[in-house]
Design a protein around this motif. Structure first.
Motif, PDB file in Angstrom:
ATOM      1  N   ASP A 124      -9.605 -75.746   7.893  1.00 46.79           N
ATOM      2  CA  ASP A 124     -10.530 -75.205   6.893  1.00 46.79           C
ATOM      3  C   ASP A 124      -9.771 -75.049   5.568  1.00 46.79           C
ATOM      4  O   ASP A 124      -8.904 -74.185   5.442  1.00 46.79           O
ATOM      5  N   ILE A 125     -10.115 -75.883   4.605  1.00 48.83           N
ATOM      6  CA  ILE A 125      -9.402 -75.853   3.330  1.00 48.83           C
ATOM      7  C   ILE A 125      -9.817 -74.679   2.441  1.00 48.83           C
ATOM      8  O   ILE A 125      -9.219 -74.464   1.396  1.00 48.83           O
ATOM      9  N   THR A 126     -10.809 -73.911   2.873  1.00 46.85           N
ATOM     10  CA  THR A 126     -11.162 -72.708   2.114  1.00 46.85           C
ATOM     11  C   THR A 126     -10.205 -71.561   2.412  1.00 46.85           C
ATOM     12  O   THR A 126     -10.151 -70.598   1.653  1.00 46.85           O
ATOM     13  N   VAL A 127      -9.449 -71.676   3.500  1.00 46.97           N
ATOM     14  CA  VAL A 127      -8.494 -70.625   3.855  1.00 46.97           C
ATOM     15  C   VAL A 127      -7.050 -71.128   3.894  1.00 46.97           C
ATOM     16  O   VAL A 127      -6.130 -70.332   3.948  1.00 46.97           O
ATOM     17  N   ASP A 128      -6.854 -72.432   3.885  1.00 45.48           N
ATOM     18  CA  ASP A 128      -5.507 -73.009   3.939  1.00 45.48           C
ATOM     19  C   ASP A 128      -5.200 -73.680   2.597  1.00 45.48           C
ATOM     20  O   ASP A 128      -5.617 -74.810   2.338  1.00 45.48           O
TER      21      ASP A 128
END
Length: 86
Positions: A34-38
């Motif tokens: 998940d690129i919204t958290v990583d």
């Protein structure tokens, strides 16, 4: 055995969800990030690969073999290459 990584915007992204489901149906195991958290993953997708949308699918962690968006045609090509059933 190949590795497939899906860089996703999470469960709220319909194209990300469809991509993951299509991979599963095709018998292809994948890792979802998940690129919204990583933040590192987000930078990889935007700065190194140059994408501004998701999902981004990377095969064998090879930045030369990737695509973005819901691409069932490319998923089927990967399935054929790996011998996975569709």
């Amino acid at each position: 055995m190949i590795t497939v990584t899906v860089y996703s915007l999470g469960e709220g992204c319909p194209h990300c969800v469809r991509t993951c489901k299509c991979l599963t149906v095709a018998g292809i195991r994948s890792t979802v990030i998940d690129i919204t958290v990583d933040e590192d993953a987000r930078r990889f997708v935007t700065e190194r690969l140059g994408y501004a949308q998701a999902p981004v699918v990377v095969i064998d962690q090879d930045p030369a073999v990737h695509w973005c968006g819901f691409r069932p045609d490319l998923i089927q090509q990967v399935a054929a290459r790996t011998g996975a059933s569709s």
